[in-house]
Design a protein around this motif. Structure first.
Motif, PDB file in Angstrom:
ATOM      1  N   THR A  94       1.016  -1.192   0.647  1.00 30.17           N
ATOM      2  CA  THR A  94       0.245   0.097  -0.002  1.00 30.17           C
ATOM      3  C   THR A  94       0.727   1.317  -0.400  1.00 30.17           C
ATOM      4  N   ASP A  95       2.179   0.826  -0.013  1.00 31.70           N
ATOM      5  CA  ASP A  95       2.841   2.238   0.404  1.00 31.70           C
ATOM      6  C   ASP A  95       3.545   2.823  -0.884  1.00 31.70           C
ATOM      7  N   GLU A  96       3.267   4.227  -1.545  1.00 33.53           N
ATOM      8  CA  GLU A  96       3.100   5.011  -2.761  1.00 33.53           C
ATOM      9  C   GLU A  96       5.179   4.337  -3.161  1.00 33.53           C
ATOM     10  N   THR A  97       5.636   4.015  -2.447  1.00 33.62           N
ATOM     11  CA  THR A  97       7.391   4.188  -2.503  1.00 33.62           C
ATOM     12  C   THR A  97       7.289   2.502  -2.836  1.00 33.62           C
ATOM     13  N   ILE A  98       7.422   1.896  -2.389  1.00 31.75           N
ATOM     14  CA  ILE A  98       7.689   0.577  -2.774  1.00 31.75           C
ATOM     15  C   ILE A  98       6.778  -0.611  -3.178  1.00 31.75           C
ATOM     16  N   GLY A  99       5.654   0.217  -3.358  1.00 30.05           N
ATOM     17  CA  GLY A  99       4.003  -0.600  -3.320  1.00 30.05           C
ATOM     18  C   GLY A  99       4.569  -1.622  -4.520  1.00 30.05           C
ATOM     19  N   ALA A 134      -1.312  15.115   4.028  1.00 28.77           N
ATOM     20  CA  ALA A 134      -0.547  14.384   3.699  1.00 28.77           C
ATOM     21  C   ALA A 134       0.116  14.976   2.498  1.00 28.77           C
ATOM     22  N   GLY A 135      -1.311  15.529   2.003  1.00 29.47           N
ATOM     23  CA  GLY A 135      -0.721  16.206   1.085  1.00 29.47           C
ATOM     24  C   GLY A 135      -0.687  15.571   0.205  1.00 29.47           C
ATOM     25  N   SER A 136       0.041  16.257  -1.853  1.00 20.31           N
ATOM     26  CA  SER A 136       0.133  14.838  -2.345  1.00 20.31           C
ATOM     27  C   SER A 136       1.365  14.759  -3.111  1.00 20.31           C
ATOM     28  N   ALA A 137       2.528  14.299  -1.758  1.00 18.19           N
ATOM     29  CA  ALA A 137       3.587  14.921  -2.643  1.00 18.19           C
ATOM     30  C   ALA A 137       4.037  12.639  -3.424  1.00 18.19           C
ATOM     31  N   SER A 138       4.857  13.795  -4.171  1.00 19.31           N
ATOM     32  CA  SER A 138       5.611  11.988  -5.606  1.00 19.31           C
ATOM     33  C   SER A 138       6.106  11.038  -4.584  1.00 19.31           C
ATOM     34  N   PRO A 139       5.734  10.102  -4.985  1.00 16.81           N
ATOM     35  CA  PRO A 139       6.284   8.927  -4.179  1.00 16.81           C
ATOM     36  C   PRO A 139       7.902   9.137  -5.147  1.00 16.81           C
ATOM     37  N   VAL A 140       8.465   8.524  -3.810  1.00 14.33           N
ATOM     38  CA  VAL A 140       9.983   7.999  -3.909  1.00 14.33           C
ATOM     39  C   VAL A 140      10.867   6.829  -4.904  1.00 14.33           C
ATOM     40  N   GLY A 141      11.706   6.811  -5.544  1.00 15.82           N
ATOM     41  CA  GLY A 141      11.535   5.962  -6.507  1.00 15.82           C
ATOM     42  C   GLY A 141      12.779   4.642  -5.575  1.00 15.82           C
ATOM     43  N   THR A 142      12.734   3.672  -5.520  1.00 21.46           N
ATOM     44  CA  THR A 142      13.487   2.859  -4.693  1.00 21.46           C
ATOM     45  C   THR A 142      14.969   2.957  -4.974  1.00 21.46           C
ATOM     46  N   GLN A 143      15.278   3.512  -6.579  1.00 18.89           N
ATOM     47  CA  GLN A 143      16.721   4.063  -6.697  1.00 18.89           C
ATOM     48  C   GLN A 143      17.871   4.926  -5.989  1.00 18.89           C
ATOM     49  N   ILE A 144      16.539   5.951  -5.742  1.00 17.52           N
ATOM     50  CA  ILE A 144      16.820   6.994  -4.648  1.00 17.52           C
ATOM     51  C   ILE A 144      16.851   6.598  -3.329  1.00 17.52           C
ATOM     52  N   LEU A 145      16.194   5.924  -2.274  1.00 19.45           N
ATOM     53  CA  LEU A 145      16.743   5.189  -0.837  1.00 19.45           C
ATOM     54  C   LEU A 145      17.461   4.274  -1.164  1.00 19.45           C
TER      55      LEU A 145
END
Length: 359
Positions: A94-99, A134-145
């Motif tokens: 359910t997570d936007e980043t790693i979903g 929470a706003g509409s933040a862009s998801p963080v790419g897994t490569q960035i993390l």
């Protein structure tokens, strides 16, 4: 066929033992499995042929260690571990980043599960509820993390472009309770001069990822939103980590989002009032405030905020009679809000001290 099944079961048992601790002697493995040391050596060779990086160690009886390899070999889980892994992946899906990655991993795990475990997993349904503001933040790419995690571990200075978006600024303000500039670094619009930092921690706060780093150009700690970071290459030289203000990184981040320098988690502004409401009506909405019952229709409320005006506004949300106990700064904030609201009700423009009215 029976001999093959027996060998496969023994290999799985051997693999399970190798995963439980770092080093095993050949005699210990033989004793645990009820086989001879020679059979242990043959089974170790079979695991190596299957891609498991088992390394031999020196010693009187010889030893074995399951090392990390270049490729991820098949892993062995017991029932409890398999269910825990699947539940964690279902939640992470359910997570936007790693979903997306978590959902694909869950499908792979579910396919190889026994039917008895698959039924347990299929009964669980997870719905993601985004927190208000929470706003509409862009998801963080897994490569960035992954890159941020790498430079933190390697203790390498990082250069990056720090982008901005309208939704991002509003989102940070909402998540931080509209904290001032001490809380979270914000870009001023277009990407400008690259930031140079010593990265220390990668943290999550209210559904967003942040990088806690020492800013080399500003000579101070900063907290950067990971979804606005675009790393540059190559990275800089290695550095010696600094001591964070406060007790730990959790306390530091909590303090920054409360408008402090991070050395304390206490709110910079704290006041006390008496509300004309029963304590049981106030307590469910008091969050980290202290509510003390004073009678059937009165209670004392002690709470904090990032500013005196913000504190007065929060107290006003209870829509009840208010008696201010202190401090004087809170009384002044109520007076300023009263004048501002009175001007709004009369259709006038209330100009705060130091501000300029719009033309």
């Amino acid at each position: 066929m029976r001999s093959m099944q027996k060998t496969s079961a023994r290999l799985l048992a051997l693999l399970s033992l190798l995963q439980t601790r770092r080093d095993w002697s050949g005699d210990d493995l033989a004793g645990r499995l009820g086989i001879t040391p020679r059979t242990v050596r043959r089974d170790i060779d079979r695991l190596r042929e299957l891609g498991y990086p088992v390394r031999a160690t020196k010693g009187p009886s010889g030893g074995y260690r399951l090392d990390a390899g270049a490729h991820l070999p098949p892993l062995l889980f017991d029932d409890g571990q398999a269910v825990a892994l699947a539940l964690a992946l279902r939640s992470a899906a359910t997570d936007e980043t790693i979903g997306e990655d978590a959902a694909r991993a869950l499908v792979a795990v579910r396919q190889v599960m026994p039917s008895r475990l698959r039924r347990r997993i299929d009964t669980l349904r997870v719905t993601a509820v985004r927190p208000r503001g929470a706003g509409s933040a862009s998801p963080v790419g897994t490569q960035i993390l992954a890159e941020l995690g790498r430079v933190i571990h390697a203790r390498e200075e990082l250069r990056f472009d720090y982008g901005d978006d309208a939704a991002g600024v509003a989102g940070v303000a909402g998540a931080a309770g509209a904290v001032g500039a001490a809380g979270v670094s914000r870009a001023a619009g277009a990407v400008g001069r690259p930031r140079r930092v010593q990265p220390h921690h990668l943290v999550t706060w209210r559904g967003r990822w942040y990088l806690v780093a020492w800013d080399l150009d500003r000579d101070d700690w900063r907290t950067f939103r990971a979804d606005r970071i675009r790393p540059r290459t190559p990275t800089g030289p290695r550095f010696t980590p600094r001591e964070l203000p406060g007790e730990d990184v959790a306390a530091f981040v909590a303090g920054r989002f409360r408008g402090t320098d991070g050395s304390t988690t206490d709110w910079p502004c704290r006041g006390e009032v008496v509300l004309g409401l029963p304590a049981e009506d106030v307590a469910p909405f008091a969050r980290d405030a202290i509510v003390e019952e004073l009678g059937p229709d009165r209670c004392r409320l002690t709470l904090g905020s990032w500013s005196w005006t913000g504190l007065a506004t929060t107290i006003g949300h209870f829509d009840a009679d208010i008696q201010i106990i202190g401090p004087p700064e809170l009384t002044g904030a109520f007076a300023e809000l009263a004048a501002r609201y009175a001007a709004a009700a009369a259709g006038r423009i209330q100009v705060s001290p130091g501000s300029t009215p719009a033309p």
